[in-house]
Design a protein around this motif. Sequence first.
Motif, mmCIF file in Angstrom:
data_model
loop_
_atom_site.group_PDB
_atom_site.id
_atom_site.type_symbol
_atom_site.label_atom_id
_atom_site.label_comp_id
_atom_site.label_asym_id
_atom_site.label_seq_id
_atom_site.Cartn_x
_atom_site.Cartn_y
_atom_site.Cartn_z
ATOM 1 N N PHE A 187 4.039 -12.641 -31.592
ATOM 2 C CA PHE A 187 5.024 -12.599 -30.506
ATOM 3 C C PHE A 187 5.328 -14.018 -30.000
ATOM 4 O O PHE A 187 6.488 -14.442 -29.925
ATOM 5 C CB PHE A 187 4.449 -11.715 -29.386
ATOM 6 C CG PHE A 187 5.176 -11.757 -28.066
ATOM 7 C CD1 PHE A 187 6.341 -11.025 -27.865
ATOM 8 C CD2 PHE A 187 4.668 -12.499 -27.006
ATOM 9 C CE1 PHE A 187 6.992 -11.049 -26.636
ATOM 10 C CE2 PHE A 187 5.315 -12.518 -25.775
ATOM 11 C CZ PHE A 187 6.479 -11.793 -25.597
ATOM 12 N N PHE A 188 4.291 -14.774 -29.687
ATOM 13 C CA PHE A 188 4.497 -16.138 -29.174
ATOM 14 C C PHE A 188 4.987 -17.086 -30.276
ATOM 15 O O PHE A 188 5.807 -17.971 -30.023
ATOM 16 C CB PHE A 188 3.190 -16.685 -28.566
ATOM 17 C CG PHE A 188 2.894 -16.144 -27.201
ATOM 18 C CD1 PHE A 188 3.735 -16.407 -26.131
ATOM 19 C CD2 PHE A 188 1.773 -15.360 -26.972
ATOM 20 C CE1 PHE A 188 3.468 -15.907 -24.864
ATOM 21 C CE2 PHE A 188 1.494 -14.859 -25.707
ATOM 22 C CZ PHE A 188 2.347 -15.127 -24.657
ATOM 23 N N GLU A 189 4.479 -16.887 -31.479
ATOM 24 C CA GLU A 189 4.875 -17.734 -32.601
ATOM 25 C C GLU A 189 6.371 -17.572 -32.900
ATOM 26 O O GLU A 189 7.094 -18.549 -33.108
ATOM 27 C CB GLU A 189 4.026 -17.349 -33.833
ATOM 28 C CG GLU A 189 4.479 -17.938 -35.161
ATOM 29 C CD GLU A 189 4.247 -19.426 -35.241
ATOM 30 O OE1 GLU A 189 3.414 -19.932 -34.458
ATOM 31 O OE2 GLU A 189 4.915 -20.092 -36.071
ATOM 32 N N HIS A 190 6.827 -16.324 -32.906
ATOM 33 C CA HIS A 190 8.242 -16.077 -33.184
ATOM 34 C C HIS A 190 9.124 -16.684 -32.099
ATOM 35 O O HIS A 190 10.145 -17.325 -32.382
ATOM 36 C CB HIS A 190 8.499 -14.570 -33.291
ATOM 37 C CG HIS A 190 9.897 -14.229 -33.699
ATOM 38 N ND1 HIS A 190 10.841 -13.792 -32.803
ATOM 39 C CD2 HIS A 190 10.531 -14.329 -34.890
ATOM 40 C CE1 HIS A 190 11.997 -13.605 -33.436
ATOM 41 N NE2 HIS A 190 11.831 -13.925 -34.701
ATOM 42 N N ALA A 191 8.704 -16.514 -30.859
ATOM 43 C CA ALA A 191 9.483 -17.068 -29.739
ATOM 44 C C ALA A 191 9.558 -18.595 -29.842
ATOM 45 O O ALA A 191 10.612 -19.193 -29.622
ATOM 46 C CB ALA A 191 8.859 -16.659 -28.411
ATOM 47 N N LYS A 192 8.454 -19.199 -30.208
ATOM 48 C CA LYS A 192 8.430 -20.668 -30.327
ATOM 49 C C LYS A 192 9.403 -21.132 -31.420
ATOM 50 O O LYS A 192 10.154 -22.091 -31.232
ATOM 51 C CB LYS A 192 7.006 -21.123 -30.662
ATOM 52 C CG LYS A 192 6.817 -22.635 -30.787
ATOM 53 C CD LYS A 192 5.349 -22.942 -31.175
ATOM 54 C CE LYS A 192 5.153 -24.365 -31.660
ATOM 55 N NZ LYS A 192 5.234 -25.353 -30.568
ATOM 56 N N VAL A 236 12.095 -19.585 -32.641
ATOM 57 C CA VAL A 236 13.494 -19.388 -32.236
ATOM 58 C C VAL A 236 13.889 -20.423 -31.189
ATOM 59 O O VAL A 236 14.956 -21.040 -31.259
ATOM 60 C CB VAL A 236 13.704 -17.968 -31.664
ATOM 61 C CG1 VAL A 236 15.120 -17.811 -31.115
ATOM 62 C CG2 VAL A 236 13.426 -16.925 -32.736
ATOM 63 N N ARG A 237 12.997 -20.648 -30.236
ATOM 64 C CA ARG A 237 13.312 -21.556 -29.140
ATOM 65 C C ARG A 237 13.483 -22.993 -29.623
ATOM 66 O O ARG A 237 14.356 -23.722 -29.143
ATOM 67 C CB ARG A 237 12.216 -21.474 -28.070
ATOM 68 C CG ARG A 237 12.498 -22.289 -26.825
ATOM 69 C CD ARG A 237 13.796 -21.842 -26.174
ATOM 70 N NE ARG A 237 14.178 -22.715 -25.067
ATOM 71 C CZ ARG A 237 14.748 -23.910 -25.230
ATOM 72 N NH1 ARG A 237 15.036 -24.361 -26.429
ATOM 73 N NH2 ARG A 237 15.065 -24.629 -24.175
ATOM 74 N N GLU A 238 12.656 -23.386 -30.591
ATOM 75 C CA GLU A 238 12.768 -24.752 -31.116
ATOM 76 C C GLU A 238 14.062 -24.943 -31.903
ATOM 77 O O GLU A 238 14.674 -26.003 -31.857
ATOM 78 C CB GLU A 238 11.554 -25.082 -31.990
ATOM 79 C CG GLU A 238 10.337 -25.402 -31.114
ATOM 80 C CD GLU A 238 9.080 -25.673 -31.909
ATOM 81 O OE1 GLU A 238 9.068 -25.392 -33.121
ATOM 82 O OE2 GLU A 238 8.095 -26.156 -31.300
ATOM 83 N N ARG A 239 14.468 -23.879 -32.615
ATOM 84 C CA ARG A 239 15.722 -23.945 -33.366
ATOM 85 C C ARG A 239 16.887 -24.219 -32.406
ATOM 86 O O ARG A 239 17.805 -24.967 -32.705
ATOM 87 C CB ARG A 239 15.926 -22.611 -34.092
ATOM 88 C CG ARG A 239 16.832 -22.687 -35.301
ATOM 89 C CD ARG A 239 16.775 -21.391 -36.098
ATOM 90 N NE ARG A 239 17.213 -20.251 -35.309
ATOM 91 C CZ ARG A 239 16.707 -19.025 -35.415
ATOM 92 N NH1 ARG A 239 15.723 -18.775 -36.253
ATOM 93 N NH2 ARG A 239 17.167 -18.038 -34.664
ATOM 94 N N LEU A 240 16.810 -23.609 -31.252
ATOM 95 C CA LEU A 240 17.860 -23.748 -30.238
ATOM 96 C C LEU A 240 17.993 -25.207 -29.796
ATOM 97 O O LEU A 240 19.096 -25.721 -29.627
ATOM 98 C CB LEU A 240 17.487 -22.871 -29.044
ATOM 99 C CG LEU A 240 18.559 -22.443 -28.078
ATOM 100 C CD1 LEU A 240 19.634 -21.688 -28.814
ATOM 101 C CD2 LEU A 240 17.942 -21.534 -27.013
ATOM 102 N N GLU A 291 19.579 -27.234 -32.662
ATOM 103 C CA GLU A 291 21.029 -27.028 -32.729
ATOM 104 C C GLU A 291 21.730 -27.840 -31.656
ATOM 105 O O GLU A 291 22.758 -28.440 -31.889
ATOM 106 C CB GLU A 291 21.373 -25.545 -32.537
ATOM 107 C CG GLU A 291 21.181 -24.732 -33.794
ATOM 108 C CD GLU A 291 21.211 -23.227 -33.531
ATOM 109 O OE1 GLU A 291 21.452 -22.824 -32.374
ATOM 110 O OE2 GLU A 291 20.979 -22.473 -34.480
ATOM 111 N N GLY A 292 21.132 -27.867 -30.473
ATOM 112 C CA GLY A 292 21.720 -28.631 -29.376
ATOM 113 C C GLY A 292 21.833 -30.104 -29.716
ATOM 114 O O GLY A 292 22.829 -30.759 -29.406
ATOM 115 N N ASN A 312 12.727 -13.466 -27.853
ATOM 116 C CA ASN A 312 12.606 -12.542 -28.986
ATOM 117 C C ASN A 312 13.640 -11.422 -28.927
ATOM 118 O O ASN A 312 14.223 -11.056 -29.942
ATOM 119 C CB ASN A 312 11.196 -11.946 -29.028
ATOM 120 C CG ASN A 312 10.164 -12.962 -29.478
ATOM 121 O OD1 ASN A 312 10.514 -14.016 -30.012
ATOM 122 N ND2 ASN A 312 8.899 -12.672 -29.266
ATOM 123 N N ALA A 327 8.808 -20.834 -23.581
ATOM 124 C CA ALA A 327 8.566 -19.999 -24.770
ATOM 125 C C ALA A 327 8.255 -20.871 -25.988
ATOM 126 O O ALA A 327 7.832 -20.369 -27.020
ATOM 127 C CB ALA A 327 9.773 -19.110 -25.061
#
Lengths: 288, 288
Positions: free
Chosen positions: A270-275, A277-281, A284-285, B196, B223
Amino acid sequence: MTTVLISGLGLIGSSIARIMKKSDVQPTILGDDPNDDTGQFLLGQGIIDERVTLLKAASRADIIVLAGPVSVIIKQLAQLTTVELKQNVLVTDVGSTKMQVMATAKRLQKRQIAFMGGHPMAGSHKTGGRAGREDLFDHATYFIVDGSQTPAQTAQFKACLKPAQLRWVNVSAEAHDGLVSEISHVPHVLAANLVNTADHQLKHDAVGLSAAAGGFKSATRIAGADPTMWTAIMLSNSEAISDQLTTYMAQLKEIQSAIEAHDADKIYQFFEHAKTVRERLDQEGETQ
Amino acid sequence: MTTVLISGLGLIGSSIARIMKKSDVQPTILGDDPNDDTGQFLLGQGIIDERVTLLKAASRADIIVLAGPVSVIIKQLAQLTTVELKQNVLVTDVGSTKMQVMATAKRLQKRQIAFMGGHPMAGSHKTGGRAGREDLFDHATYFIVDGSQTPAQTAQFKACLKPAQLRWVNVSAEAHDGLVSEISHVPHVLAANLVNTADHQLKHDAVGLSAAAGGFKSATRIAGADPTMWTAIMLSNSEAISDQLTTYMAQLKEIQSAIEAHDADKIYQFFEHAKTVRERLDQEGETQ
């Protein structure tokens, strides 16, 4: 010479005025806002050229930008059907939701007035015309919902906002409202609910919220936003917001169960997936 | 001459080393971390004086700071009962939860080793020893849970961290865990769940999360935190976290109902209250 009338000189409206003033179009900007302090300030700074009221000045405008809360935009769209406008005027808005706006704008379009829905994905927890900035929109996404505008009108509007180097994205009103509910409206509800719940729980704790570190503060910064604006948003996009809150809570219950069961693998995923996705964001920025 | 052994040279442990090096105490700092890159970097920067391993070097220390994740701290507390330590050594930790740590530390205390629970309320979404900063804790709250330490040991530890101008707060382990669940653990779960859920819902949306403005980004910054550390926190404070998630969801359902019912007054009160509380938090931060 292009004349732009902006109604609502808050954070967004006044930032639009600031950006347009830097553009090659160099429009004359007529500004409408009931707040005298804001109006006088922007006039003094040369950000608007004249203070007006929407209905009296509407006939002089080539572009009318409705930049108040959605509830005000809805009223103004109805009012604009009652006054004379230039034949080639473009009416547009910056409302945070689009389905209700587009439906109301049909009345204008029936009178052969061009309407285009719009929504810049930019904001701040600060509010008001003094907080506006000419760089507030830099590299942001600006949603366009096609109404009855001509390509030339779209091009002229984009030219006025060119200094912000926006990422223009065309969407349907429905797709827009679902998307912004996910990335903006629901997050605002969650942050405000976190602040209220924590405040309630810690009311009698001497240390309480004051011990919160930067994490809590950044997670709840958006809870400081303007309640009038956010109430209007909730009312105009209630279905998408409520549906997504249901999904959010179902997911939250799942992770709550994993925490109760001490399911380390599931919690880690759960935390790994969130990390990830959040880093990708952030990446992209940076590449925009 | 005071010798401090810090085990775990990540964000927190390496920041403690940095701060202590600036203090009048000027301790010798022995650093233990399995990561060679971190260890060599901190040694090269003069932030630690020597690389060691906890159990081999423990007998040389006046203060031992356990700065790994809670799961590691628990293991180390057990291991420390098996080695010789200085008679006046103070063992302390920086774990994010305290009930489990204090219970485990009883075994050390039975051997007449002084233990004090600790937890600095500081952090960052960045991780690792290179990300540590000597100003990371500035003016933050540092919770102390009394174990068996003497007043002199407490004073010496505080002297080592004096450059950070901390706000020292004594609490019970239980009160601590309830409070940090509210202001830190639950917010982390909510932010990760938001990321997520949004990612899942927008998977097939061409624009999707990339349109998110600063609000979504700041609300979900936490996150991006280290999943290993946060998994350990969830496991060691599951009861408080789960209870508070239940309260959070009950409140969320109430505002969801108000949104569905278009209850403008209730929605406005909800946002207005959150704004008031959130602004107070910023003001408190400024006057510290």
